[in-house]
Design a protein around this motif. Sequence first.
Motif, PDB file in Angstrom:
ATOM      1  N   SER A  12       0.773  -1.382   0.023  1.00  0.00           N
ATOM      2  CA  SER A  12       0.069   0.096   0.025  1.00  0.00           C
ATOM      3  C   SER A  12       0.762   1.512   0.029  1.00  0.00           C
ATOM      4  N   VAL A  13       1.912   1.287   0.791  1.00  0.00           N
ATOM      5  CA  VAL A  13       2.949   2.427   0.573  1.00  0.00           C
ATOM      6  C   VAL A  13       3.591   2.340  -0.613  1.00  0.00           C
ATOM      7  N   ALA A  14       3.888   1.364  -0.978  1.00  0.00           N
ATOM      8  CA  ALA A  14       4.589   1.449  -2.337  1.00  0.00           C
ATOM      9  C   ALA A  14       3.654   2.068  -3.677  1.00  0.00           C
ATOM     10  N   GLN A  15       2.594   1.632  -3.326  1.00  0.00           N
ATOM     11  CA  GLN A  15       1.612   1.959  -4.438  1.00  0.00           C
ATOM     12  C   GLN A  15       1.414   3.549  -4.510  1.00  0.00           C
ATOM     13  N   THR A  16       1.225   4.227  -3.246  1.00  0.00           N
ATOM     14  CA  THR A  16       0.497   5.303  -2.994  1.00  0.00           C
ATOM     15  C   THR A  16       1.825   6.365  -2.781  1.00  0.00           C
ATOM     16  N   LEU A  17       3.003   5.723  -2.479  1.00  0.00           N
ATOM     17  CA  LEU A  17       4.065   6.542  -2.002  1.00  0.00           C
ATOM     18  C   LEU A  17       3.719   7.470  -0.897  1.00  0.00           C
ATOM     19  N   SER A  18       2.974   7.206  -0.015  1.00  0.00           N
ATOM     20  CA  SER A  18       2.461   8.005   1.146  1.00  0.00           C
ATOM     21  C   SER A  18       2.040   6.924   2.144  1.00  0.00           C
ATOM     22  N   PHE A  19       2.691   7.295   3.181  1.00  0.00           N
ATOM     23  CA  PHE A  19       2.173   6.669   4.566  1.00  0.00           C
ATOM     24  C   PHE A  19       0.736   7.068   4.973  1.00  0.00           C
ATOM     25  N   ASP A  52      11.405  11.351   3.523  1.00  0.00           N
ATOM     26  CA  ASP A  52      11.431  12.985   4.352  1.00  0.00           C
ATOM     27  C   ASP A  52      10.307  13.266   4.416  1.00  0.00           C
ATOM     28  N   THR A  53      10.258  14.861   4.843  1.00  0.00           N
ATOM     29  CA  THR A  53       9.095  15.360   5.165  1.00  0.00           C
ATOM     30  C   THR A  53       8.216  15.668   4.024  1.00  0.00           C
ATOM     31  N   HIS A  54       8.615  15.639   2.837  1.00  0.00           N
ATOM     32  CA  HIS A  54       7.988  15.756   1.629  1.00  0.00           C
ATOM     33  C   HIS A  54       7.658  14.532   0.971  1.00  0.00           C
ATOM     34  N   SER A  55       8.454  13.619   0.736  1.00  0.00           N
ATOM     35  CA  SER A  55       8.413  12.516  -0.150  1.00  0.00           C
ATOM     36  C   SER A  55       8.788  11.116   0.240  1.00  0.00           C
ATOM     37  N   VAL A  56       8.322  10.354  -0.440  1.00  0.00           N
ATOM     38  CA  VAL A  56       8.413   8.738  -0.180  1.00  0.00           C
ATOM     39  C   VAL A  56       8.908   8.292  -1.428  1.00  0.00           C
ATOM     40  N   GLU A  57       9.982   7.402  -1.405  1.00  0.00           N
ATOM     41  CA  GLU A  57      10.429   6.759  -2.703  1.00  0.00           C
ATOM     42  C   GLU A  57      11.069   5.395  -2.343  1.00  0.00           C
ATOM     43  N   HIS A 157     -15.294   2.312   0.254  1.00  0.00           N
ATOM     44  CA  HIS A 157     -14.375   2.419  -0.643  1.00  0.00           C
ATOM     45  C   HIS A 157     -12.712   2.598  -0.315  1.00  0.00           C
ATOM     46  N   ARG A 158     -12.034   2.259  -1.167  1.00  0.00           N
ATOM     47  CA  ARG A 158     -10.584   2.131  -0.909  1.00  0.00           C
ATOM     48  C   ARG A 158      -9.792   2.913  -1.755  1.00  0.00           C
ATOM     49  N   LEU A 159      -8.698   3.622  -1.556  1.00  0.00           N
ATOM     50  CA  LEU A 159      -8.257   4.553  -2.187  1.00  0.00           C
ATOM     51  C   LEU A 159      -7.135   3.694  -3.177  1.00  0.00           C
ATOM     52  N   VAL A 160      -6.913   3.642  -4.280  1.00  0.00           N
ATOM     53  CA  VAL A 160      -5.930   2.812  -5.150  1.00  0.00           C
ATOM     54  C   VAL A 160      -4.476   3.821  -4.980  1.00  0.00           C
ATOM     55  N   TRP A 161      -4.779   4.975  -5.458  1.00  0.00           N
ATOM     56  CA  TRP A 161      -3.716   5.945  -5.539  1.00  0.00           C
ATOM     57  C   TRP A 161      -4.235   7.311  -5.736  1.00  0.00           C
ATOM     58  N   GLN A 162      -3.624   8.493  -5.554  1.00  0.00           N
ATOM     59  CA  GLN A 162      -4.039   9.721  -5.725  1.00  0.00           C
ATOM     60  C   GLN A 162      -2.910  10.271  -6.925  1.00  0.00           C
ATOM     61  N   ASP A 163      -3.591  10.934  -7.880  1.00  0.00           N
ATOM     62  CA  ASP A 163      -2.639  11.527  -8.827  1.00  0.00           C
ATOM     63  C   ASP A 163      -3.151  12.991  -9.283  1.00  0.00           C
ATOM     64  N   GLU A 164      -2.088  13.765  -9.747  1.00  0.00           N
ATOM     65  CA  GLU A 164      -2.284  15.074 -10.235  1.00  0.00           C
ATOM     66  C   GLU A 164      -2.586  15.107 -11.571  1.00  0.00           C
ATOM     67  N   LEU A 165      -3.524  15.771 -11.982  1.00  0.00           N
ATOM     68  CA  LEU A 165      -3.833  15.950 -13.551  1.00  0.00           C
ATOM     69  C   LEU A 165      -2.848  16.800 -13.986  1.00  0.00           C
ATOM     70  N   VAL A 166      -2.486  16.677 -15.458  1.00  0.00           N
ATOM     71  CA  VAL A 166      -1.330  17.338 -16.060  1.00  0.00           C
ATOM     72  C   VAL A 166      -2.128  17.763 -17.485  1.00  0.00           C
ATOM     73  N   TRP A 167      -1.686  18.643 -18.306  1.00  0.00           N
ATOM     74  CA  TRP A 167      -2.135  18.685 -19.360  1.00  0.00           C
ATOM     75  C   TRP A 167      -1.125  18.133 -20.522  1.00  0.00           C
ATOM     76  N   ILE A 168      -1.660  17.290 -21.513  1.00  0.00           N
ATOM     77  CA  ILE A 168      -0.748  16.553 -22.593  1.00  0.00           C
ATOM     78  C   ILE A 168      -1.381  16.690 -23.798  1.00  0.00           C
ATOM     79  N   GLY A 169      -0.288  16.680 -24.776  1.00  0.00           N
ATOM     80  CA  GLY A 169      -0.510  16.947 -26.110  1.00  0.00           C
ATOM     81  C   GLY A 169       0.429  16.215 -26.933  1.00  0.00           C
ATOM     82  N   ALA A 170       0.409  16.433 -28.530  1.00  0.00           N
ATOM     83  CA  ALA A 170       1.330  15.771 -29.373  1.00  0.00           C
ATOM     84  C   ALA A 170       2.746  16.705 -29.142  1.00  0.00           C
ATOM     85  N   PRO A 171       3.814  16.000 -29.179  1.00  0.00           N
ATOM     86  CA  PRO A 171       5.336  16.560 -29.014  1.00  0.00           C
ATOM     87  C   PRO A 171       5.227  17.590 -30.124  1.00  0.00           C
TER      88      PRO A 171
END
Length: 293
Positions: A12-19, A52-57, A157-171
């Motif tokens: 669960s920690v590995a999938q969410t990268l968040s304790f 650390d206080t900001h990230s888990v890897e 419900h169960r959280l699988v992961w949380q993700d930010e949305l980004v803008w994508i397009g053709a190269p």
Amino acid sequence: MYEPTHLRTFLSVAQTLSFTQAARRLGLRQSTVSQHVRRLEQATGRQLFTRDTHSVELTEDGEAMLGFARRILDVHEQAAQFFTGTRLRGRLRFGASEDFVLTRLPEILERFRHEHPEVDLELTVELSGTLHEQLAAGRLDLVLAKRRPEDPRPDPHRLVWQDELVWIGAPGLRLDPHRPVPLIVYPPPGITRALALRALERDGRQWRIVCSSGSLNGLLAAARAGLGVMAHARGLVPPGLVRMPERAGLPEPGSVDFVVVHGRRRPSAQGAADALAAAILAGGDRLHRGGQG
């Protein structure tokens, strides 16, 4: 040597990268999650996460443990089913959002069918908003879909992961800052559509819809042709498309939760729904962390 409870917490920690998110998913206190990971690291004699206080890897040893943890838990589950003599049966109506069309969800479903051949699995692929509506109406038993973090939390419900949305397009796509943003979107009640429009309107940016499709493949065809941009989960960016650079001046669309949600508990589907939900949670990192490869 490796306690299954600790392995499930590690996954669960590995999938969410968040304790914090792992604790929410498992219904545990964050201190308990930290304790489980610490005990697993003691058992292996290796550090599995850098944090650390900001990230888990994950460390290299943590990446290696992913595969071992899944296999150990799979064998543990198979042994439990063999000796209890339980075989899942019944009809399971499962809904998955369009976001997972190009991921490795089919591998998870194939394995589930192999392990539970007497379950009649019916798959519905739709927009997340539509799936939540069908679940509430009793037409589905289990759903894997997006939701906005601020929306009322479905129960259970169960959280699988949380993700930010980004803008994508053709190269190489360039946006004219003096013209409305060309948008590629799902039709209502698409969640990414609503978030994209809200972000642009808050930023005072004009926009126009150049493509609307209920099919992810339809949206991707338009995006790859360079017709415009689309908001998409960062962990699910499809091949052939890239994140738009900051110089494009597009506002941040926000974030989404990917959740597994149970519907009304039909006795004939409850066991199968619980088993498939567990399989999705155990393999959640396959759906986004490198899941496109």
